[in-house]
Design an enzyme around this catalytic site. Structure first.
Site, mmCIF file in Angstrom:
data_model
loop_
_atom_site.group_PDB
_atom_site.id
_atom_site.type_symbol
_atom_site.label_atom_id
_atom_site.label_comp_id
_atom_site.label_asym_id
_atom_site.label_seq_id
_atom_site.Cartn_x
_atom_site.Cartn_y
_atom_site.Cartn_z
ATOM 1 N N LYS A 1 0.821 4.705 6.915
ATOM 2 C CA LYS A 1 0.269 5.517 5.822
ATOM 3 C C LYS A 1 0.873 6.923 5.909
ATOM 4 C CE LYS A 1 -2.817 2.225 4.871
ATOM 5 N NZ LYS A 1 -2.683 1.361 3.664
ATOM 6 N N SER B 1 0.800 -1.223 0.000
ATOM 7 C CA SER B 1 0.000 0.000 0.000
ATOM 8 C C SER B 1 0.835 1.277 0.000
ATOM 9 C CB SER B 1 -0.950 0.019 1.205
ATOM 10 O OG SER B 1 -0.229 0.160 2.416
#
Length: 256
Positions: free
Chosen positions: A135, A69
């Site tokens: 993230k 990701s």
């Protein structure tokens, strides 16, 4: 990891205490010398484990990239050290209150955080599974976020995201799933966007406003990231720290 180190340290400590109890049973010069050497090693290992557990609990966390990701910023299998004190120390039993922060979380920071319940499946929540995510923070409290045909806007300004990778050239169009922006905002804040087909909001999202005490986190591999677009804003209390350095593999070593 820090809990495992602490447990290992406790086990070695118990071994050291047991060795103290049986110390008198070694009477010959050879057995005394051997016992002294072994006890010295046990004592050193115990001290090292306790110190390592203390450092990792309060200051540094080791983290392994579990998925793609964050490509190409990180690759699967990269090992990182995470700075746990830069955003402050969590006060126990305070519901996430932090003290002695060196800086606030800023847009662009790469953050490791405890996975919020909305990002877990029902079976994972029932099983009590805990995960850490990594993230990039792209918006803080009060920011308005919108994505139009993959282009990210924060407070109406398009961002130049040189770090983002778009692996899928197709652009999914938006769907009018809500009656108004207020309903959209409410659904996003409560994690209900996880029930919406990903294609409906991946490339066209918002606008939403990040509530007070929350952040919006997105993956750099934007087309293949399960992030705040889907499970909602991240509460400050789940933040663990800021990515600091890649230490493994050797050819990937670098300060982040």
């Amino acid at each position: 990891m820090e809990i495992k180190l602490f447990i290992a340290g406790c086990i070695v400590f118990c071994v050291a205490m047991f060795m103290q109890l049986i110390k008198g049973k070694f009477t010959s010069p050879v057995s005394k010398s051997l016992f002294k050497n072994v006890y010295s090693w046990v004592d050193t290992i115990w001290s090292a484990l306790i110190i390592a557990a203390f450092l990792m609990f309060f200051f540094i966390q080791a983290f392994k990239i579990p998925s793609g990701s964050m490509r190409m910023t990180f690759l699967e299998g990269d090992h990182l050290f995470v700075n746990k004190f830069i955003y402050g120390f969590h006060v126990p039993f305070s519901d996430g209150k932090r003290v002695f922060a060196l800086k606030n979380i800023s847009r662009g920071d790469i953050v490791v955080f405890k996975c919020p319940p909305e990002a877990l499946t029902v079976s994972e929540r029932e099983a009590g599974i805990k995960k850490d995510y990594i993230k990039r923070c792209i918006a803080v409290s009060g920011d308005t976020v919108e994505i139009k045909d993959k282009k990210l806007f924060v407070n109406g300004v398009p961002l130049d995201e040189h770090y983002v990778s778009y692996a899928d050239p197709s652009v999914f169009q938006s769907f009018n799933l809500f009656n108004d922006e207020e309903e959209y905002q409410q659904a996003w804040e409560t994690g209900k966007c996880t029930t919406i087909p990903p294609n409906f909001i991946r490339d066209n999202f918002g606008p939403v406003t990040v509530p007070s005490g929350y952040y919006m986190m997105l993956g750099d591999n934007r087309d293949y990231s399960f992030d705040s677009r889907f499970w909602g804003p991240l509460p400050d209390k789940y933040v663990k720290g800021k990515a600091l350095v890649i230490y493994w593999p050797l050819n990937r070593i670098r300060i982040i």
